[in-house]
Structures are given as structure tokens and as C-alpha cells.
Scaffold this active site. Structure first.
Site, PDB file in Angstrom:
ATOM      1  N   GLY A  69      28.959  45.602  21.575  1.00 51.13           N
ATOM      2  CA  GLY A  69      27.776  46.286  21.056  1.00 51.13           C
ATOM      3  C   GLY A  69      27.064  47.015  22.171  1.00 51.13           C
ATOM      4  O   GLY A  69      27.335  46.782  23.360  1.00 51.13           O
ATOM      5  N   CYS A  96      33.188  41.510  24.983  1.00 47.20           N
ATOM      6  CA  CYS A  96      32.197  42.405  25.571  1.00 47.20           C
ATOM      7  C   CYS A  96      30.785  41.871  25.319  1.00 47.20           C
ATOM      8  O   CYS A  96      30.430  40.812  25.820  1.00 47.20           O
ATOM      9  CB  CYS A  96      32.385  43.827  25.040  1.00 47.20           C
ATOM     10  SG  CYS A  96      31.456  45.085  25.971  1.00 47.20           S
ATOM     11  N   TYR A  97      29.967  42.574  24.517  1.00 47.30           N
ATOM     12  CA  TYR A  97      28.616  42.082  24.248  1.00 47.30           C
ATOM     13  C   TYR A  97      28.662  40.702  23.603  1.00 47.30           C
ATOM     14  O   TYR A  97      27.843  39.822  23.908  1.00 47.30           O
ATOM     15  CB  TYR A  97      27.859  43.048  23.337  1.00 47.30           C
ATOM     16  CG  TYR A  97      26.437  42.613  23.055  1.00 47.30           C
ATOM     17  CD1 TYR A  97      25.404  42.918  23.940  1.00 47.30           C
ATOM     18  CD2 TYR A  97      26.128  41.856  21.924  1.00 47.30           C
ATOM     19  CE1 TYR A  97      24.108  42.501  23.703  1.00 47.30           C
ATOM     20  CE2 TYR A  97      24.836  41.438  21.671  1.00 47.30           C
ATOM     21  CZ  TYR A  97      23.819  41.760  22.569  1.00 47.30           C
ATOM     22  OH  TYR A  97      22.535  41.328  22.342  1.00 47.30           O
ATOM     23  N   VAL A 240      47.840  58.151  -2.536  1.00 48.98           N
ATOM     24  CA  VAL A 240      48.462  56.887  -2.129  1.00 48.98           C
ATOM     25  C   VAL A 240      47.742  55.701  -2.761  1.00 48.98           C
ATOM     26  O   VAL A 240      48.373  54.807  -3.345  1.00 48.98           O
ATOM     27  CB  VAL A 240      48.449  56.753  -0.594  1.00 48.98           C
ATOM     28  CG1 VAL A 240      49.098  55.440  -0.164  1.00 48.98           C
ATOM     29  CG2 VAL A 240      49.132  57.936   0.065  1.00 48.98           C
ATOM     30  N   LYS A 389      44.381  51.523   5.084  1.00 52.59           N
ATOM     31  CA  LYS A 389      45.366  52.461   4.545  1.00 52.59           C
ATOM     32  C   LYS A 389      46.799  52.099   4.923  1.00 52.59           C
ATOM     33  O   LYS A 389      47.702  52.147   4.070  1.00 52.59           O
ATOM     34  CB  LYS A 389      45.047  53.881   5.026  1.00 52.59           C
ATOM     35  CG  LYS A 389      46.024  54.946   4.543  1.00 52.59           C
ATOM     36  CD  LYS A 389      45.844  55.268   3.075  1.00 52.59           C
ATOM     37  CE  LYS A 389      44.626  56.138   2.866  1.00 52.59           C
ATOM     38  NZ  LYS A 389      44.524  56.637   1.481  1.00 52.59           N
TER      39      LYS A 389
END
Length: 534
Positions: A69, A96-97, A240, A389
Site C-alpha cells: 500500500g 511490503c506495507y 468469451v 478471464k
């Protein structure tokens, strides 16, 4: 002591029970983390950092990942982690954050180092542990931070360091708590996917069971249970998503399904024929065609606001489906019957971008999510709602849907209506339809259909520019080409198409399409820009 329900909990193959929760702290990569978890064949969901621990536990998570973040953990109002999360017996990994917030919540020390690390950063592994088992002793990672963990919490083993991160990774394997400063979900991080899989398989004890065949089996069982002996209709666009959704539901309930193709006049050239011939011939599904071109154009007359367009298109789709349902019942001679169920090809990105993911920001209302009318008379069946997707394509392959449909470039449900910037009219649709057909034809001729995710062609209907055509001054519309490359449409980059292909497309459009005298190329990534312009 917190709850210990996690012991013995495993994900059922193909089900969405016991998800890995990705807690979003505002990271641009939160969706990518969820994708990488699924690439490891483990089901994941995104939830906001504001969700209380009790609500997270109600989902019976198999594990939790705290995302990165933009904030600083000690800044006023910065998102924090409830320390109670770490007492639930659920494996947790911070990135990370999320790693820094985890360290701070457990008594570690986070501060400025004076050395910022952005992009490629070398990390030295001092102890492999569970998280970094099999890692190179020195590896290149992808970082993005100005703060760093200086001291690990009590009971944690420091696994790695970097020039700007005295503690770049740590773990308490007994408590199943892990963290790293770099972004393992980014392809640039050497061994990143392996570290995620170490957490999932060895830290959390999960099995890789989230596969296309298991998804199909689980959804078929759920659909049969939902529907019983009821009649069902499916909104089929030929894309699709709706095609795979239709094939899945048909596999589950057979002749109880009738697909409804609404020709709303916002289609590209040749699409109606593709649906009526290709899909029906390959699947044998019962198809009812509704000519609603005049209905949609009348409803969109004078409308220029994109959100209003989407909501109108969503509303008119439903009205068309309701009319089709009445006709289906009448054709069957059942005066007292009705159709209760509507199948939609809604995907997880549709839900997230429409603000339907828990706590997600509303980026734009997808016609089949935020655009649905309040007085909807159907109950929805959305068998692809949890999928990205590429996962939908895998399900399509598993179901035997033809390649020309499975690998078709995505096309939005609202069609060309959201690729005209300005009012939608029959004349403007004719201009855009011709330009789009030229672009698609040349991309196919160049063999680029599998190289790009999709190439929206946009008409700037409310913009005109001066041109010279036939030795005379013209004042025509610009056409925008938006070729993008992506894995799942949550993030995307513009595709570097060959200049000669772009030149041919531009020349043909400006020569062959009336009222167009300029073709421009959109070279914006996502974020900050969405793939579609509206």
C-alpha cells in the site's frame, strides 16, 4: 487464546470455501497477488483492510495475505492491522506495507532508513526457513518503499536483508506468520512465485486443487441444486464470458436452458452472424434472437454521460430478457409458468471494478453488475463470478468450447455504445463499426490476434479536427486505437504494435471511413487509465 479452527481445514477442490483472503491496503498489485495465488491452484478473494477480524474469520479463510500500500505505517491515519488477527490460528503473510504493518502490530520496529528502494533491488538471504526454501542466496527482487523494518518482533527469524531493509523478510514458522518487504507477485522478483507457493503449500498447508475441471464440477453441482426443474435463460453476446457461462449451464441442466441473443445495434460487424451460426452449431444450444436495435437507440438518444449509458444499456438488456422470457413461456403453452433464472457471464474483475468486491472502489459500473435495474424480476446465475478471464478460458477449453470463441478478444457487453465518446446514434455507430472492422482485419492479417489482449477502437464523436483530404479542408472525427496486453484485465500495458501495421490501419481508416480524418494511438497503461475509454 484465539480461535484454532484453522487446524485441519483444507480447500475443497473447485470450491470457494476456505479462501485465501488478500487484504487490500490500497496496493496497485492487490489483484495481482490474488491472481498469483490462483496460479498456484489455490482459490483467493480480495477484501478491504477495513474489514474487522471477526468478519474475516466468518469467511473461514485458509490463509491471509496482507498486501502492499502507499501509506507509511506511522503516519497519522495510516491503515493498521488489528493484532487480534495473529491470534486466530490462521497462517498470515505480509507483503511490503502489509509486512511493515504486521511487524508494527507484533511489536517490531518500523522507521525510515534514509535509503529508498524502488524497482530492482538485490536481497541477501541469510536464513531460508520455510518462506525462502530453495531460494538463491542473493537474488534480484522488486521493491517499492521508503520505510523499512529495523527490528523483527520477538520470536521471528530474520530471513533476508537488503541495503535499505535491515529486515527484508522474516517468519515465525510455529505461529505460521511470514512476511517480506519485496513484491513476490511481480514477475521481476526472482523466485517470487516460489516464495508465495512456499507460504501456501508449506506455511499454510494448502493443496493445489483449484483447477478448471474442479471448477466445472463444483459449478455444475451448484447450478443443479439452485435451479431444480426450473427454466433458465442466458444472455448470450457471443463473447468469451457469456459463451463459457452458457456452455457450463447447458452442461449442467441441458434443455432447461434457452440462450437469448439481444441484437441491440451496438455490435461490431459480423457479430450477430457469429453468434447465430458459430456458437449454435458448435454447442447445439437453443437460441432465441431478439431484435432490439430501435429500443436501445431510442433509450440512448441524447445521452453522453458514460455511467448513464452503462445503466441504460443494463436496464434495456433486462427488459429485453423479460420480454424473451414471456415469449418462451408462451411458446411452451404454459399460461401460468414463468422463467425465474437469468445466466450472466459476470467475472471477478467486473465485480471488483463495479464496487461489488467487499469495500472495493467503484471504478465503473459494468452493465451486468452496477447497471442492473432495482426491479429485476430474475434470480441470477453467475457461474464465472469468482473467475479472472484466463481462468474462464481454461474452463471453456475444459468444456470443449471452440477455440475461435475461447480465444476471442474481449468485447464489452455494452458494445460500441461505450466506445463512442458522446451521444450514440445510428450514423456514429456505422462510422465506428467500419473503422473497427478495418483494425480487426489488419491485426488478424498480421498474425497479432494472440499477441494482444484486445484493441478497442474508439470514436471521439464530440471532437473534430482539421484535415486535408482530396486537396480540400476537412473537419472530421478522430479514431483512437487502444491495443493492450494483459493477463486478466485488472492491469494492462499498451501493446507495441509494428509501425507498418499501424500505418496500414491508419491509411485504410482515413481513406475508407467517411468523416474520419485522423487516427491516434493510446499509449496509456492500466492504471492509470482503464482499458475501455468509458
Amino acid at each position: 487464546m484465539g480461535s484454532q479452527y484453522h487446524r485441519g481445514v483444507t480447500q475443497t477442490p473447485g470450491s470457494t470455501e476456505h479462501p485465501v483472503l488478500v487484504v487490500d491496503f490500497g496496493a496497485q498489485y492487490a489483484q495481482l497477488i490474488a491472481r498469483r495465488v490462483r496460479e498456484a491452484k489455490v482459490y483467493s478473494e480480495i477484501v478491504p483492510h477495513t474489514m474487522p477480524v471477526e468478519a474475516m474469520m466468518a469467511k473461514k479463510p485458509a490463509a491471509i495475505i496482507l498486501s502492499g500500500g502507499p501509506s507509511s505505517v506511522y503516519a497519522p491515519g495510516a491503515p493498521s492491522v488489528d493484532p487480534a488477527l495473529f491470534d486466530q490460528g490462521v497462517p498470515v503473510m505480509g507483503i511490503c506495507y502489509g509486512f511493515q504493518a504486521m511487524a508494527a502490530a507484533l511489536g517490531g520496529r518500523v522507521a525510515h532508513t534514509g535509503v529508498r528502494e524502488y524497482g530492482g533491488t538485490a536481497v541477501d538471504v541469510c536464513e531460508a526457513g520455510v518462506l525462502l526454501a530453495g531460494s538463491a542466496q542473493s537474488q534480484m527482487t522488486w521493491m517499492s518503499h521508503g520505510d523499512a523494518v529495523h527490528d523483527a518482533p520477538d520470536g521471528f527469524v530474520v530471513l533476508a536483508t537488503s541495503p535499505g531493509s535491515p529486515v527484508a523478510a522474516f517468519e515465525d514458522a510455529d505461529r505460521k506468520l511470514f512476511g517480506m518487504q519485496w513484491h513476490p507477485e511481480v514477475k521481476h522478483s526472482q523466485g517470487g512465485q516460489a516464495a508465495l507457493e512456499n507460504f501456501l503449500y508449506h506455511g499454510a498447508g494448502l493443496a493445489p486443487t483449484w483447477t478448471a475441471d474442479n471448477v466445472v464440477a463444483a459449478q455444475m453441482e451448484l447450478i443443479r441444486e439452485q435451479v431444480g426443474s426450473d427454466q433458465v435463460i442466458c444472455g448470450l453476446s457471443g463473447g468469451v464470458d457469456s459463451s463459457v457461462a452458457a456452455a457450463l449451464v447447458q452442461r449442467a441442466i441441458g434443455d432447461q436452458l434457452t440462450c437469448v441473443f439481444v441484437d441491440h445495434g451496438l455490435l461490431r460487424e459480423g457479430e450477430a452472424e457469429q453468434v447465430e451460426v458459430d456458437f449454435v452449431q458448435s454447442t447445439g444450444v437453443h437460441l432465441k434472437v431478439i431484435d432490439a436495435r430501435e429500443q436501445f437507440l431510442n433509450a440512448l438518444a441524447g445521452v453522453t454521460d458514460p455511467e448513464t449509458k452503462r445503466k441504460i444499456i443494463g436496464r434495456e438488456f433486462i427488459r429485453a430478457f423479460e420480454g424473451a422470457a414471456r415469449e418462451i413461456v408462451a411458446d411452451a403453452g404454459d399460461k401460468d409458468g414463468d422463467v425465474k433464472w437469468l445466466v450472466q457471464g459476470t467475472l471477478y474483475p467486473d465485480v471488483v471494478e463495479s464496487g461489488g468486491g467487499e469495500g472495493a472502489a467503484n471504478i465503473k459500473s459494468h452493465h451486468n453488475v452496477g447497471g442492473l435495474p432495482d426491479d429485476l424480476q430474475f434470480q441470477l446465475i453467475e457461474p464465472l463470478r469468482t473467475l479472472f478471464k484466463d481462468e474462464v478460458r481454461a474452463v471453456g477449453v475444459e468444456l470443449g468450447v471452440p477455440d475461435e470463441i475461447v480465444w476471442r478478444q474481449p468485447f464489452p457487453g455494452p458494445g460500441l455504445g461505450i466506445r463512442i465518446i458522446g451521444e450514440v446514434t445510428a450514423e456514429r455507430l456505422a462510422i465506428l463499426r467500419q473503422a473497427d472492422a478495418i483494425a480487426r482485419e489488419e491485426l488478424t492479417r498480421a498474425g497479432l490476434d494472440r499477441e494482444i489482449w484486445q484493441c478497442p477502437v474508439v470514436l471521439l464523436a464530440d471532437v473534430r479536427s482539421v484535415g486535408v483530404q482530396g486537396d480540400g479542408r476537412t473537419y472530421g472525427h478522430p479514431i483512437v486505437l487502444r491495443p493492450v496486453s494483459s493477463e486478466d484485465a485488472m492491469t494492462a500495458d499498451w501493446s507495441r504494435l509494428p509501425y507498418d501495421v499501424l500505418s496500414v490501419i491508419s491509411t485504410r481508416i482515413t481513406n475508407e471511413v467517411r468523416d474520419v480524418n485522423r487516427v491516434v494511438l493510446d499509449v496509456t497503461s492500466k492504471p492509470p487509465g482503464t482499458i475501455e475509454w468509458e
